[in-house]
Design a protein around this motif. Structure first.
Motif, PDB file in Angstrom:
ATOM      1  N   VAL A 124     -27.342 -23.247 -28.393  1.00 23.23           N
ATOM      2  CA  VAL A 124     -28.062 -23.965 -29.176  1.00 23.23           C
ATOM      3  C   VAL A 124     -28.862 -25.045 -28.043  1.00 23.23           C
ATOM      4  O   VAL A 124     -28.028 -26.072 -27.644  1.00 23.23           O
ATOM      5  N   LYS A 125     -29.914 -25.197 -27.709  1.00 21.20           N
ATOM      6  CA  LYS A 125     -30.744 -25.973 -27.050  1.00 21.20           C
ATOM      7  C   LYS A 125     -31.207 -27.135 -27.613  1.00 21.20           C
ATOM      8  O   LYS A 125     -31.193 -28.255 -27.153  1.00 21.20           O
ATOM      9  N   SER A 126     -31.817 -26.878 -28.667  1.00 18.62           N
ATOM     10  CA  SER A 126     -32.393 -27.833 -29.397  1.00 18.62           C
ATOM     11  C   SER A 126     -32.827 -27.397 -31.031  1.00 18.62           C
ATOM     12  O   SER A 126     -32.673 -26.237 -31.219  1.00 18.62           O
ATOM     13  N   LYS A 127     -32.884 -28.476 -31.861  1.00 20.63           N
ATOM     14  CA  LYS A 127     -33.471 -28.020 -33.227  1.00 20.63           C
ATOM     15  C   LYS A 127     -34.148 -29.263 -33.750  1.00 20.63           C
ATOM     16  O   LYS A 127     -34.122 -30.578 -33.332  1.00 20.63           O
ATOM     17  N   ARG A 128     -35.030 -28.844 -34.830  1.00 21.32           N
ATOM     18  CA  ARG A 128     -35.847 -29.748 -35.442  1.00 21.32           C
ATOM     19  C   ARG A 128     -36.302 -29.346 -36.764  1.00 21.32           C
ATOM     20  O   ARG A 128     -36.454 -28.052 -37.083  1.00 21.32           O
ATOM     21  N   LEU A 129     -36.546 -30.173 -37.462  1.00 18.41           N
ATOM     22  CA  LEU A 129     -37.378 -29.581 -38.966  1.00 18.41           C
ATOM     23  C   LEU A 129     -38.673 -29.170 -38.780  1.00 18.41           C
ATOM     24  O   LEU A 129     -39.204 -29.606 -38.035  1.00 18.41           O
ATOM     25  N   THR A 130     -38.993 -28.184 -39.650  1.00 18.49           N
ATOM     26  CA  THR A 130     -40.506 -27.640 -39.548  1.00 18.49           C
ATOM     27  C   THR A 130     -41.439 -28.961 -40.102  1.00 18.49           C
ATOM     28  O   THR A 130     -40.876 -29.772 -40.486  1.00 18.49           O
ATOM     29  N   SER A 131     -42.845 -28.987 -39.846  1.00 17.15           N
ATOM     30  CA  SER A 131     -43.784 -29.873 -40.200  1.00 17.15           C
ATOM     31  C   SER A 131     -43.503 -30.056 -41.896  1.00 17.15           C
ATOM     32  O   SER A 131     -43.552 -31.006 -42.473  1.00 17.15           O
ATOM     33  N   ARG A 132     -43.321 -28.877 -42.871  1.00 16.47           N
ATOM     34  CA  ARG A 132     -42.888 -29.178 -43.886  1.00 16.47           C
ATOM     35  C   ARG A 132     -41.546 -29.461 -44.532  1.00 16.47           C
ATOM     36  O   ARG A 132     -41.508 -29.951 -45.667  1.00 16.47           O
ATOM     37  N   GLY A 133     -40.722 -29.442 -43.472  1.00 17.94           N
ATOM     38  CA  GLY A 133     -39.344 -29.736 -43.682  1.00 17.94           C
ATOM     39  C   GLY A 133     -38.586 -28.984 -44.679  1.00 17.94           C
ATOM     40  O   GLY A 133     -37.406 -29.465 -45.019  1.00 17.94           O
ATOM     41  N   ASP A 134     -38.884 -27.631 -45.006  1.00 22.59           N
ATOM     42  CA  ASP A 134     -38.268 -26.866 -45.729  1.00 22.59           C
ATOM     43  C   ASP A 134     -37.447 -25.838 -44.939  1.00 22.59           C
ATOM     44  O   ASP A 134     -36.624 -25.282 -45.471  1.00 22.59           O
ATOM     45  N   ARG A 135     -37.508 -25.947 -43.890  1.00 22.95           N
ATOM     46  CA  ARG A 135     -36.889 -24.592 -42.759  1.00 22.95           C
ATOM     47  C   ARG A 135     -36.641 -25.751 -41.383  1.00 22.95           C
ATOM     48  O   ARG A 135     -37.255 -26.534 -41.348  1.00 22.95           O
ATOM     49  N   GLY A 136     -35.814 -25.196 -40.625  1.00 27.05           N
ATOM     50  CA  GLY A 136     -35.806 -25.562 -39.145  1.00 27.05           C
ATOM     51  C   GLY A 136     -36.146 -24.734 -38.232  1.00 27.05           C
ATOM     52  O   GLY A 136     -36.256 -23.536 -38.246  1.00 27.05           O
ATOM     53  N   VAL A 137     -36.321 -25.330 -36.824  1.00 24.96           N
ATOM     54  CA  VAL A 137     -36.541 -24.439 -35.849  1.00 24.96           C
ATOM     55  C   VAL A 137     -35.541 -24.779 -34.854  1.00 24.96           C
ATOM     56  O   VAL A 137     -35.280 -25.720 -34.495  1.00 24.96           O
ATOM     57  N   THR A 138     -34.784 -23.545 -34.445  1.00 24.76           N
ATOM     58  CA  THR A 138     -33.260 -23.689 -33.578  1.00 24.76           C
ATOM     59  C   THR A 138     -34.025 -22.886 -32.311  1.00 24.76           C
ATOM     60  O   THR A 138     -34.291 -21.768 -32.266  1.00 24.76           O
ATOM     61  N   MET A 139     -33.873 -23.705 -31.215  1.00 27.58           N
ATOM     62  CA  MET A 139     -34.099 -23.301 -29.948  1.00 27.58           C
ATOM     63  C   MET A 139     -32.839 -22.682 -29.400  1.00 27.58           C
ATOM     64  O   MET A 139     -31.764 -23.436 -29.091  1.00 27.58           O
ATOM     65  N   LEU A 140     -32.747 -21.269 -29.130  1.00 26.07           N
ATOM     66  CA  LEU A 140     -31.553 -20.580 -28.826  1.00 26.07           C
ATOM     67  C   LEU A 140     -31.592 -20.548 -27.062  1.00 26.07           C
ATOM     68  O   LEU A 140     -32.791 -19.546 -26.708  1.00 26.07           O
ATOM     69  N   GLY A 141     -30.815 -20.546 -26.343  1.00 25.28           N
ATOM     70  CA  GLY A 141     -30.839 -20.009 -25.057  1.00 25.28           C
ATOM     71  C   GLY A 141     -29.952 -18.988 -24.913  1.00 25.28           C
ATOM     72  O   GLY A 141     -28.946 -19.098 -25.441  1.00 25.28           O
ATOM     73  N   PHE A 142     -30.408 -18.061 -23.935  1.00 23.57           N
ATOM     74  CA  PHE A 142     -29.637 -16.764 -23.841  1.00 23.57           C
ATOM     75  C   PHE A 142     -29.258 -16.563 -22.158  1.00 23.57           C
ATOM     76  O   PHE A 142     -30.253 -16.780 -21.688  1.00 23.57           O
ATOM     77  N   VAL A 143     -28.053 -16.357 -21.821  1.00 22.66           N
ATOM     78  CA  VAL A 143     -27.573 -15.620 -20.594  1.00 22.66           C
ATOM     79  C   VAL A 143     -27.306 -14.301 -20.542  1.00 22.66           C
ATOM     80  O   VAL A 143     -26.157 -14.246 -21.477  1.00 22.66           O
ATOM     81  N   VAL A 144     -27.898 -13.355 -19.968  1.00 27.26           N
ATOM     82  CA  VAL A 144     -27.348 -11.957 -20.258  1.00 27.26           C
ATOM     83  C   VAL A 144     -26.530 -11.742 -18.813  1.00 27.26           C
ATOM     84  O   VAL A 144     -27.284 -11.870 -17.832  1.00 27.26           O
ATOM     85  N   ALA A 145     -25.426 -11.235 -18.865  1.00 24.26           N
ATOM     86  CA  ALA A 145     -24.682 -11.052 -17.604  1.00 24.26           C
ATOM     87  C   ALA A 145     -24.022  -9.526 -17.852  1.00 24.26           C
ATOM     88  O   ALA A 145     -23.712  -9.001 -18.908  1.00 24.26           O
ATOM     89  N   ASN A 146     -23.720  -8.883 -16.624  1.00 23.88           N
ATOM     90  CA  ASN A 146     -23.212  -7.501 -16.627  1.00 23.88           C
ATOM     91  C   ASN A 146     -21.609  -7.714 -16.318  1.00 23.88           C
ATOM     92  O   ASN A 146     -21.084  -8.850 -16.294  1.00 23.88           O
ATOM     93  N   GLN A 147     -21.186  -6.455 -16.081  1.00 21.65           N
ATOM     94  CA  GLN A 147     -19.520  -6.603 -16.177  1.00 21.65           C
ATOM     95  C   GLN A 147     -19.277  -7.051 -14.918  1.00 21.65           C
ATOM     96  O   GLN A 147     -17.941  -7.550 -14.738  1.00 21.65           O
ATOM     97  N   ARG A 148     -19.975  -7.357 -13.977  1.00 26.21           N
ATOM     98  CA  ARG A 148     -19.720  -8.142 -12.760  1.00 26.21           C
ATOM     99  C   ARG A 148     -19.845  -9.845 -12.757  1.00 26.21           C
ATOM    100  O   ARG A 148     -20.062 -10.269 -11.711  1.00 26.21           O
TER     101      ARG A 148
END
Length: 159
Positions: free
Chosen positions: A114-138
């Motif tokens: 979870v990188k950040s989060k905020r409520l939407t302008s209407r305040g009835d939902r949130g926007v969650t910024m997710l960071g992804f790091v994809v790695a292989n078996q090595r």
């Protein structure tokens, strides 16, 4: 200011439950020839580096490589089938980087943060910024980026 790093365990997480720095590991999946050929057929992307081992080797790869967008799709799928369930509505967008090739036989997994989060302008939902790091078996990072995820608020008792 240092952000607390909390490892999320299995369960459902509503917008209110998430904190910046929360993270988890997904399961893993092996990239197969069938994944690459199927994605090529669905997307129409029959570019030689994905379909021709000799061409890919001539370009300096060990063999054919998976489509970058296939890697992104599989990373999102690993998130969605994880035992950590973020109570989402929809993805709002992606910012993504292809760092290295994903080859047939590579086993990839994702670290989601979870990188950040905020409520939407209407305040009835949130926007969650997710960071992804994809790695292989090595342990090599092959893709990374972030997505904005429209996230549900915990239902009120009155509703």
């Amino acid at each position: 200011m240092t952000v607390a790093q909390r490892l999320l365990g299995p369960g459902e997480y509503w917008f209110e439950d998430l904190r910046e720095g929360d993270h988890y590991e997904t399961g893993k999946i092996v990239m197969t020839d069938a994944h690459i050929v199927g994605f090529a057929g669905l997307s129409g992307d029959l570019f030689d580096v994905h379909m021709d081992d000799d061409f890919a080797r001539e370009q300096g790869f060990a063999g054919r490589i998976a489509h970058g967008l296939l890697g992104l799709a599989m990373a999102d799928g690993l998130k969605n089938r994880s035992s950590v369930r973020i109570m989402a509505v929809a993805s709002l967008g992606w910012n993504w980087n292809f760092r290295g090739p994903i080859l047939v036989g590579d086993r990839i997994g994702v670290t989601v943060t979870v990188k950040s989060k905020r409520l939407t302008s209407r305040g009835d939902r949130g926007v969650t910024m997710l960071g992804f790091v994809v790695a292989n078996q090595r342990g090599e990072v092959v893709q990374e980026g972030e997505t904005a995820l429209l996230t549900r608020l915990r239902p009120s008792e009155a509703a």
